[in-house]
Design an enzyme around this catalytic site. Structure first.
Site, PDB file in Angstrom:
ATOM      1  N   LEU A 201     -61.334 -21.845 -94.720  1.00 33.63           N
ATOM      2  CA  LEU A 201     -61.323 -22.835 -93.646  1.00 33.63           C
ATOM      3  C   LEU A 201     -62.462 -23.845 -93.850  1.00 33.63           C
ATOM      4  O   LEU A 201     -62.272 -25.053 -93.770  1.00 33.63           O
ATOM      5  CB  LEU A 201     -61.490 -22.100 -92.308  1.00 33.63           C
ATOM      6  CG  LEU A 201     -61.438 -22.932 -91.027  1.00 33.63           C
ATOM      7  CD1 LEU A 201     -60.045 -23.502 -90.814  1.00 33.63           C
ATOM      8  CD2 LEU A 201     -61.803 -22.058 -89.807  1.00 33.63           C
TER       9      LEU A 201
ATOM     10  N   PHE B 128     -68.242 -22.014 -99.239  1.00 33.19           N
ATOM     11  CA  PHE B 128     -68.637 -20.708 -98.670  1.00 33.19           C
ATOM     12  C   PHE B 128     -67.430 -19.787 -98.473  1.00 33.19           C
ATOM     13  O   PHE B 128     -67.238 -19.244 -97.379  1.00 33.19           O
ATOM     14  CB  PHE B 128     -69.328 -20.874 -97.308  1.00 33.19           C
ATOM     15  CG  PHE B 128     -70.531 -21.774 -97.285  1.00 33.19           C
ATOM     16  CD1 PHE B 128     -71.420 -21.807 -98.350  1.00 33.19           C
ATOM     17  CD2 PHE B 128     -70.790 -22.566 -96.185  1.00 33.19           C
ATOM     18  CE1 PHE B 128     -72.542 -22.632 -98.317  1.00 33.19           C
ATOM     19  CE2 PHE B 128     -71.900 -23.387 -96.131  1.00 33.19           C
ATOM     20  CZ  PHE B 128     -72.776 -23.433 -97.199  1.00 33.19           C
TER      21      PHE B 128
ATOM     22  N   GLU C  11     -68.131 -17.067 -89.591  1.00 31.96           N
ATOM     23  CA  GLU C  11     -67.093 -16.992 -88.538  1.00 31.96           C
ATOM     24  C   GLU C  11     -67.590 -17.593 -87.226  1.00 31.96           C
ATOM     25  O   GLU C  11     -67.259 -17.104 -86.148  1.00 31.96           O
ATOM     26  CB  GLU C  11     -66.579 -15.567 -88.357  1.00 31.96           C
ATOM     27  CG  GLU C  11     -65.772 -15.129 -89.560  1.00 31.96           C
ATOM     28  CD  GLU C  11     -65.040 -13.842 -89.356  1.00 31.96           C
ATOM     29  OE1 GLU C  11     -64.387 -13.695 -88.323  1.00 31.96           O
ATOM     30  OE2 GLU C  11     -65.148 -12.994 -90.253  1.00 31.96           O
TER      31      GLU C  11
HETATM   32  C1  LIG Z   1     -72.162 -15.607 -96.426  1.00 30.59           C
HETATM   33  C2  LIG Z   1     -71.145 -16.542 -95.846  1.00 30.59           C
HETATM   34  C3  LIG Z   1     -69.786 -16.256 -95.986  1.00 30.59           C
HETATM   35  C4  LIG Z   1     -68.818 -17.137 -95.484  1.00 30.59           C
HETATM   36  N1  LIG Z   1     -67.495 -16.870 -95.693  1.00 30.59           N
HETATM   37  C5  LIG Z   1     -66.559 -17.778 -95.289  1.00 30.59           C
HETATM   38  C6  LIG Z   1     -65.168 -17.595 -95.620  1.00 30.59           C
HETATM   39  O1  LIG Z   1     -64.788 -16.595 -96.244  1.00 30.59           O
HETATM   40  N2  LIG Z   1     -64.279 -18.534 -95.234  1.00 30.59           N
HETATM   41  C7  LIG Z   1     -64.652 -19.660 -94.549  1.00 30.59           C
HETATM   42  O2  LIG Z   1     -63.782 -20.467 -94.224  1.00 30.59           O
HETATM   43  N3  LIG Z   1     -65.955 -19.860 -94.232  1.00 30.59           N
HETATM   44  C8  LIG Z   1     -66.918 -18.955 -94.592  1.00 30.59           C
HETATM   45  N4  LIG Z   1     -68.243 -19.169 -94.307  1.00 30.59           N
HETATM   46  C9  LIG Z   1     -68.623 -20.407 -93.637  1.00 30.59           C
HETATM   47  C10 LIG Z   1     -69.160 -20.210 -92.215  1.00 30.59           C
HETATM   48  O3  LIG Z   1     -68.137 -19.858 -91.328  1.00 30.59           O
HETATM   49  C11 LIG Z   1     -69.922 -21.485 -91.843  1.00 30.59           C
HETATM   50  O4  LIG Z   1     -71.106 -21.472 -92.635  1.00 30.59           O
HETATM   51  C12 LIG Z   1     -70.257 -21.559 -90.371  1.00 30.59           C
HETATM   52  O5  LIG Z   1     -69.105 -21.761 -89.594  1.00 30.59           O
HETATM   53  C13 LIG Z   1     -71.276 -22.684 -90.073  1.00 30.59           C
HETATM   54  O6  LIG Z   1     -70.923 -23.870 -90.687  1.00 30.59           O
HETATM   55  P1  LIG Z   1     -72.031 -24.662 -91.558  1.00 30.59           P
HETATM   56  O7  LIG Z   1     -72.647 -23.710 -92.487  1.00 30.59           O
HETATM   57  O8  LIG Z   1     -71.400 -25.868 -92.121  1.00 30.59           O
HETATM   58  O9  LIG Z   1     -73.150 -25.069 -90.500  1.00 30.59           O
HETATM   59  P2  LIG Z   1     -73.146 -26.398 -89.529  1.00 30.59           P
HETATM   60  O10 LIG Z   1     -71.846 -26.483 -88.798  1.00 30.59           O
HETATM   61  O11 LIG Z   1     -73.573 -27.570 -90.339  1.00 30.59           O
HETATM   62  O12 LIG Z   1     -74.278 -25.997 -88.515  1.00 30.59           O
HETATM   63  C14 LIG Z   1     -75.671 -26.167 -88.775  1.00 30.59           C
HETATM   64  C15 LIG Z   1     -76.436 -25.750 -87.513  1.00 30.59           C
HETATM   65  O13 LIG Z   1     -76.074 -26.619 -86.424  1.00 30.59           O
HETATM   66  C16 LIG Z   1     -75.622 -25.849 -85.326  1.00 30.59           C
HETATM   67  N5  LIG Z   1     -74.570 -26.581 -84.624  1.00 30.59           N
HETATM   68  C17 LIG Z   1     -73.488 -27.196 -85.143  1.00 30.59           C
HETATM   69  N6  LIG Z   1     -72.746 -27.740 -84.183  1.00 30.59           N
HETATM   70  C18 LIG Z   1     -73.378 -27.472 -82.995  1.00 30.59           C
HETATM   71  C19 LIG Z   1     -73.110 -27.773 -81.633  1.00 30.59           C
HETATM   72  N7  LIG Z   1     -72.026 -28.451 -81.255  1.00 30.59           N
HETATM   73  N8  LIG Z   1     -73.984 -27.329 -80.699  1.00 30.59           N
HETATM   74  C20 LIG Z   1     -75.076 -26.615 -81.054  1.00 30.59           C
HETATM   75  N9  LIG Z   1     -75.382 -26.302 -82.333  1.00 30.59           N
HETATM   76  C21 LIG Z   1     -74.547 -26.718 -83.286  1.00 30.59           C
HETATM   77  C22 LIG Z   1     -75.098 -24.553 -85.951  1.00 30.59           C
HETATM   78  O14 LIG Z   1     -75.083 -23.505 -84.989  1.00 30.59           O
HETATM   79  C23 LIG Z   1     -76.111 -24.337 -87.067  1.00 30.59           C
HETATM   80  O15 LIG Z   1     -77.264 -23.728 -86.532  1.00 30.59           O
HETATM   81  C24 LIG Z   1     -69.229 -18.304 -94.794  1.00 30.59           C
HETATM   82  C25 LIG Z   1     -70.588 -18.567 -94.631  1.00 30.59           C
HETATM   83  C26 LIG Z   1     -71.543 -17.712 -95.152  1.00 30.59           C
HETATM   84  C27 LIG Z   1     -73.003 -18.033 -94.961  1.00 30.59           C
END
Ligand SMILES: Cc1cc2nc3c(=O)[nH]c(=O)nc-3n(C[C@H](O)[C@H](O)[C@H](O)COP(=O)(O)OP(=O)(O)OC[C@H]3O[C@@H](n4cnc5c(N)ncnc54)[C@H](O)[C@@H]3O)c2cc1C
Length: 379
Positions: A125, A156, A362
């Site tokens: 996703l 990721f 997630e």
């Molecule tokens: C080890 C690992 C495994 C993963 N596995 C998968 C997988 O198998 N499949 C998949 O699809 N994804 C996967 N992911 C992705 C994961 O779901 C995302 O990393 C997560 O949803 C956060 O997105 P981002 O890293 O882009 O952070 P961002 O969305 O850029 O967020 C950065 C920061 O801003 C905060 N933030 C963002 N928007 C808001 C808001 N509206 N209000 C307050 N705070 C906010 C967040 O909480 C975070 O602290 C994985 C991630 C990791 C680290």
């Protein structure tokens, strides 16, 4: 006792998972150690023990993708060997969209091989521009006569290197809904679908970036109808988010038990540190916090299996609280170990690194809190 929330059959299943973890997973963990490559021996042992059947419909010989057994299994595996927990979780995340929206042919073709462990799968996703904000997705599937041409990337993606197939989400704009997205099953080897990069995380994890370059996806690999992707993605997360909470409880429990044992053995000032009230207070807080987290996880899972309408809120509460408290418990467990706790090779040092990502994937803790608040504000 949390067992009060479980039936005799559920308690037996939890015990079965615990025994499997101790007898089958520990020797594999000792042999392969911390690795980004999922040991084939681990997959084979999990398949033989029936873990992947959890995700299959009953008419294909499975256990109907019920939330509570999935949570119980993750709770027992996560504290023992992270790759076992992640493999179970990804087989679930990559199969639940097919379980939910797949037609008979898709279920027979894909789920049977996932259930037998012949195929590994995953759920794609997240993208560079679409993390918390799923609607920021740039991947685009252009509809043609025989199927869809997919362009874009994913970031990721867990178990993405090992996976044989995966469920990927892409935008399929519709008249009146330019943000509409759809879900597709992609098979490794489809021209234009490549694992672009492996990523190294702070704890071992098969984690990759994927690219789709004019990748043709036949119409028979579309799940549900065009435009149903977002609903399929969120309904899948409703189940698996609470199971992330279960994994956090399992990791926290492992740290608690390690700290309890260590506190009885470590002597300072002429007595075991367990005799000091400051240590006892920590142990009491850790045990209470773990029970509270476990109760939230079980409540969410029981509600899901009963078809309760509050599942999204319960799932987010379970995920947010259990991952935050699980991290706190591991941190306190490490503190009780003193300097030994930060030395590589110590159990709590590994658990400390392993649990960190659970507060992020997630949906981050911040996003879970927004879902919880919105569930009240919208009501
Ligand atoms: C080890 C690992 C495994 C993963 N596995 C998968 C997988 O198998 N499949 C998949 O699809 N994804 C996967 N992911 C992705 C994961 O779901 C995302 O990393 C997560 O949803 C956060 O997105 P981002 O890293 O882009 O952070 P961002 O969305 O850029 O967020 C950065 C920061 O801003 C905060 N933030 C963002 N928007 C808001 C808001 N509206 N209000 C307050 N705070 C906010 C967040 O909480 C975070 O602290 C994985 C991630 C990791 C680290």
């Amino acid at each position: 006792m949390m067992d009060l929330m479980l039936s005799a059959q559920e308690k037996d299943f939890k015990e079965y998972c615990r025994k499997f973890a101790r007898e089958k997973v520990i020797p594999i963990a000792e042999k392969y150690g911390e690795t980004d490559d999922i040991p084939k021996e681990l997959v084979a042992a999990m398949a033989k023990a029936g873990f992947f059947q959890l995700f299959l419909p009953e008419d294909l010989g499975g256990r109907g993708a019920k939330a509570l057994p999935i949570c119980l299994a993750r709770e027992e595996l996560a504290g023992v060997y992270c790759p076992a927990d992640v493999t179970l979780a990804m087989q679930g995340l990559g199969s639940y969209p097919i379980f939910l929206a797949g037609n008979r042919d898709q279920k027979e073709k894909f789920l049977s091989k996932i259930g037998s462990g012949e195929w590994l799968t995953t759920y794609a996703l997240t993208e560079p521009e679409a993390g918390s904000d799923v609607n920021g997705m740039r991947s685009l599937a252009k509809e043609e006569a025989e199927g869809f041409v997919l362009n874009g990337s994913k970031r990721f993606i867990s178990n993405g290197y090992a996976a044989d197939i995966l469920v990927a989400f892409a935008k399929t704009p519709l008249d009146g809904n330019p943000k509409a997205m759809s879900a597709f099953v992609l098979e490794k080897g489809m021209p234009g679908f490549v694992v672009a990069k492996r990523l190294r995380a702070m704890a071992p994890h098969d984690l990759v970036e994927l690219e789709f370059n004019h990748c043709f996806v036949p119409r028979k690999n579309l799940l549900g109808k065009v435009g149903e992707g977002f609903k399929i993605a969120m309904k899948t997360l409703d189940v698996f988010r609470m199971s992330v909470g279960a994994a956090a409880v399992g990791i926290g429990q492992a740290a608690f038990e390690a700290a309890l044992n260590y506190s009885k053995k470590r002597v300072q000032f002429g007595s075991s540190i367990a005799k000091f009230q400051a240590i006892q207070l920590k142990l009491a807080e850790m045990a209470t916090e773990l029970d509270a987290a476990r109760a939230l996880v079980y409540r969410a899972a029981i509600a899901k299996d009963r078809g309760d309408s509050n599942v999204p809120r319960f799932a987010s509460m379970a995920k947010f609280y259990a991952t935050e408290i699980g991290f706190h418990v591991v941190d306190q467990g490490l503190q009780i170990h003193g300097g030994i706790g930060v030395i590589q090779g110590s159990l709590v040092e590994r658990l400390y690194r392993e649990i960190r990502a659970l507060r992020i994937y997630e949906g981050t803790s911040e996003i879970q809190k927004l879902i919880i608040a919105n569930s009240f504000l919208k009501a």
